[in-house]
Write a protein that holds these residues in place. Structure first.
Motif, short mmCIF file in Angstrom:
data_model
loop_
_atom_site.label_atom_id
_atom_site.label_comp_id
_atom_site.label_asym_id
_atom_site.label_seq_id
_atom_site.Cartn_x
_atom_site.Cartn_y
_atom_site.Cartn_z
N ALA A 28 -2.74 4.04 -3.06
CA ALA A 28 -2.62 3.10 -4.17
C ALA A 28 -2.21 1.76 -3.56
N GLU A 41 -10.59 -0.46 -8.97
CA GLU A 41 -9.66 -1.58 -8.81
C GLU A 41 -9.78 -2.53 -10.00
N THR A 101 0.86 -1.18 0.00
CA THR A 101 0.00 0.00 0.00
C THR A 101 0.90 1.23 0.00
N TYR A 112 -6.84 1.94 -6.52
CA TYR A 112 -6.64 3.29 -5.99
C TYR A 112 -7.85 3.67 -5.16
N ASP A 172 -5.49 9.57 0.15
CA ASP A 172 -5.57 8.67 -1.00
C ASP A 172 -4.48 7.60 -0.90
N THR A 178 -0.28 8.33 -1.31
CA THR A 178 -0.02 9.21 -2.45
C THR A 178 0.24 10.63 -1.94
#
Length: 192
Positions: free
Chosen positions: A80, A121, A70, A108, A78, A73
């Protein structure tokens, strides 16, 4: 045909590596065992055992190993993420063996506000063909499928939440006659 009731239960462990100071990445490893708790001996009106794929459980013990990452960002809240799992299936009492399978995903999560988030996803599955009771491969099992998934998550207070999701097959290369359909999921969650 359909069935209802308790399916197979899984027990698992997840180990997360301690991130280094200032790291924006988390790495975790998982190990699960699926136990044959669901019924695997449902019969039709003639007394014959129903197809394996209609049974509530597989009748086998299966091992699942996986890894996930994981990333935070540059947009606060947020994330990804990506993951991979492999499942080694056992055989049931009738010697039926579901094909071993690999799962992968990349996605995301976007924070919508303090109480909700949206997730996009891609989920993939690659499966071997099943081995039937007589030792032959089932030509209508196994192959590759990829889904585009959209999920909405919302907190309903300090303990409860709701998750609504749709999963649409967008890539299929399946053996024999198989049909993947759109999956819908609505869940209520509780933190203990």
């Amino acid at each position: 045909d359909s069935a209802h009731g308790l399916g197979d239960a899984s027990l698992g462990l997840t180990y997360q590596l301690q991130p280094s100071e200032g790291s924006k990445m988390l790495t975790a490893f998982s190990a699960d065992i699926k136990l044959p708790t669901g019924s695997n001996n449902a019969k039709d009106s003639t007394g014959a055992i129903k197809d394996q794929h209609i049974q509530l459980g597989t009748g086998s013990k299966d091992i699942v190993l996986g890894a996930s990452v994981t990333f935070e960002t540059n947009t606060p809240g947020d994330l990804a993420f990506a993951g991979f799992k492999g499942r080694r299936n056992g055989s049931n009492d009738r010697k039926y063996h579901y094909g071993d399978v690999y799962f992968y995903n990349i996605g995301y999560l976007h924070k919508l506000d303090n109480a909700s988030a949206g997730v996009v996803e891609f989920n993939g599955r690659i499966a071997d063909k099943d081995t039937m009771e007589d030792g032959t491969k089932d030509g209508n099992t196994g192959g590759l499928v990829g889904y585009l998934s959209l999920t909405y998550r919302r907190s309903l207070g300090s303990s409860f939440g709701i998750i609504a999701a749709i999963q649409q097959p967008v890539l299929t290369k399946l053996y024999g006659y198989q049909k993947e359909r759109t999956n819908y999921n609505l869940s209520v969650t509780r933190v203990f």
